[in-house]
Motif scaffolding. Structure first.
Motif, short mmCIF file in Angstrom:
data_model
loop_
_atom_site.label_atom_id
_atom_site.label_comp_id
_atom_site.label_asym_id
_atom_site.label_seq_id
_atom_site.Cartn_x
_atom_site.Cartn_y
_atom_site.Cartn_z
N THR A 1 0.86 -1.18 0.00
CA THR A 1 0.00 0.00 0.00
C THR A 1 0.90 1.23 0.00
N PHE A 2 0.36 2.32 -0.55
CA PHE A 2 1.14 3.54 -0.71
C PHE A 2 0.38 4.72 -0.13
N THR A 3 1.14 5.69 0.37
CA THR A 3 0.52 6.87 0.96
C THR A 3 0.45 8.03 -0.02
N ARG A 4 1.02 7.86 -1.20
CA ARG A 4 0.97 8.91 -2.21
C ARG A 4 0.87 8.28 -3.59
N THR A 5 0.50 9.08 -4.56
CA THR A 5 0.39 8.61 -5.93
C THR A 5 1.78 8.55 -6.53
N LYS B 1 9.60 0.06 -2.75
CA LYS B 1 8.67 -0.98 -2.30
C LYS B 1 7.89 -1.54 -3.51
N GLU C 1 8.77 4.43 -1.30
CA GLU C 1 7.56 3.78 -1.81
C GLU C 1 7.79 3.22 -3.21
#
Length: 144
Positions: free
Chosen positions: A86-90, A102, A99
């Motif tokens: 899962t990512f916190t930004r685009t 990852k 990210e």
């Protein structure tokens, strides 16, 4: 003597004519301010209408499914232990950082999708191509 008349005429001109130009500019600015105030009032009315609509919608009770949707993990190509990051930004081409690293680690697990398997932390064209391949493989719109 002639010089005094010119200076006097200039003084009269400066004292009486200049304020007329200033008055004209002030009138134009006042008209502009009045026009902008009308636009502000209209926008505030629209905001109030939208807030009222949203308030009416929020009183509705959402309908939630009573059962979990089922899917065939084998059909999607996921192993039971495979965890999708899962990512916190685009992320997009040109992104960099942990990210992206990852994402690349995740993609390199499948040699067909990401044969180069580079984990650089930079989202370049190879990462984009691999992500599109992963999306196609899992029946997701391949937008990268």
């Amino acid at each position: 003597m002639m010089f005094r008349h010119k200076a006097f005429a200039f003084l009269i001109l400066a004292l009486f004519v200049a304020p007329l130009f200033s008055f004209a500019q002030t009138t134009d600015l006042q008209a502009l301010v009045a026009q902008l105030q009308k636009q502000i009032d209209a926008l505030q009315a629209q905001i109030q209408e939208l807030k009222a609509e949203l308030g009416q919608q929020s009183t509705l009770t959402p309908v939630l499914p009573t059962t979990k949707p089922s899917f065939d993990e084998e059909k999607l190509g996921f192993e039971e232990t495979e965890e999708i990051p899962t990512f916190t930004r685009t992320l997009f081409r040109g992104s960099s950082g942990e990210e992206v690293r990852k994402l690349q680690e995740f993609l390199k697990k499948d040699k067909e999708i990401y044969p180069d398997g580079l984990v650089t932390g930079f989202f370049g064209p190879l990462t984009e191509i691999a992500l599109k391949k992963w999306q196609q493989k899992h029946n997701i719109e391949a937008i990268g």
